[in-house]
Design a protein around this motif. Sequence first.
Motif, PDB file in Angstrom:
ATOM      1  N   ASN A 205     -31.577  67.527 -11.206  1.00 30.47           N
ATOM      2  CA  ASN A 205     -32.197  67.207 -12.485  1.00 30.47           C
ATOM      3  C   ASN A 205     -32.723  65.773 -12.421  1.00 30.47           C
ATOM      4  OD1 ASN A 205     -32.799  66.536 -15.167  1.00 30.47           O
ATOM      5  ND2 ASN A 205     -31.201  67.893 -15.973  1.00 30.47           N
ATOM      6  N   GLU A 207     -34.278  64.036 -14.654  1.00 31.67           N
ATOM      7  CA  GLU A 207     -34.087  63.251 -15.874  1.00 31.67           C
ATOM      8  C   GLU A 207     -32.713  62.582 -15.896  1.00 31.67           C
ATOM      9  OE1 GLU A 207     -34.899  65.361 -19.416  1.00 31.67           O
ATOM     10  OE2 GLU A 207     -37.002  65.788 -18.913  1.00 31.67           O
ATOM     11  N   THR A 208     -31.681  63.333 -15.505  1.00 31.57           N
ATOM     12  CA  THR A 208     -30.328  62.761 -15.496  1.00 31.57           C
ATOM     13  C   THR A 208     -29.966  62.190 -14.143  1.00 31.57           C
ATOM     14  OG1 THR A 208     -29.323  64.882 -14.876  1.00 31.57           O
ATOM     15  CG2 THR A 208     -29.597  64.416 -17.232  1.00 31.57           C
ATOM     16  N   ARG A 210     -28.859  63.791 -11.620  1.00 32.22           N
ATOM     17  CA  ARG A 210     -27.626  64.430 -11.179  1.00 32.22           C
ATOM     18  C   ARG A 210     -27.905  65.898 -10.884  1.00 32.22           C
ATOM     19  NH1 ARG A 210     -22.956  61.604 -12.401  1.00 32.22           N
ATOM     20  NH2 ARG A 210     -21.737  63.532 -12.348  1.00 32.22           N
ATOM     21  N   ASP A 212     -27.361  69.756 -11.543  1.00 34.32           N
ATOM     22  CA  ASP A 212     -27.182  70.377 -12.848  1.00 34.32           C
ATOM     23  C   ASP A 212     -27.371  71.893 -12.718  1.00 34.32           C
ATOM     24  OD1 ASP A 212     -26.889  70.705 -15.557  1.00 34.32           O
ATOM     25  OD2 ASP A 212     -28.461  69.275 -16.114  1.00 34.32           O
TER      26      ASP A 212
END
Length: 239
Positions: A205, A207-208, A210, A212
């Motif tokens: 991911n 955006e994070t 990390r 996911d």
Amino acid sequence: MKVLLFVAFAAVANAQQFKCPVKDGLYEDPIQCDKFYECYDGIVTEKLCPDGLVFNPTIRKINKCDQPFSVDCGNRLELQPAQPTGPCPRRNGFFAHPDPKVCNVYYNCIEGISTKQSCPPGLHFEEFSGTCVWPATAGREGCDASETMVLKDGFKCPKEGQSDANGQLVVHPKYPHPNDCQRFYVCLNGLEPRDLGCQIGEVYNDETQRCDAPENVPGCEDWYKDDSAPKPVAGKKSS
């Protein structure tokens, strides 16, 4: 034999020229940075630091021979003849790799025995400080970026780097793989790329930054649905 006698005579003559202060102790030679004098009860003895080290009058240790980058020799510019061995230009010290294009490798030499060491990713060795520093600080020319700066699939770390929500430069930025939802890249110190992958069942991911669940990453929702067998993971697992 005559040469040895001459050297011994010269050492005695130099020691006799040096006048001990009232206080016993160790005192630097005014000309040679790795030479010093030991004074005890008004008797002077001339001594030399091990090859590669210099006399540091400012430290309180009994052994005052120190690394050159820790000592301000001032006008004491002379040194004893070098005793090179292998990659060590002197018997003691930290020295750059003999190939000027290899800037991230250096040698720690102790009594002529060398230990090869490498700087952290993205840093260059600087002899002036005896440490690994950023390339701009080291100022070394002709350094080879080497194949470690470009992965087999052609990815290399962007020069502009990556900033966080507060505008601070991210030390080890991450980037998504353009074709594989499970894979991503990490740029160590913003310079050296690593190809990593999420564990089976997860996708990266962006955006994070990390790993996911696929349903949380637009475009990767169906990454595992049509597979009869799991997709291979590039690199080591990450979470």
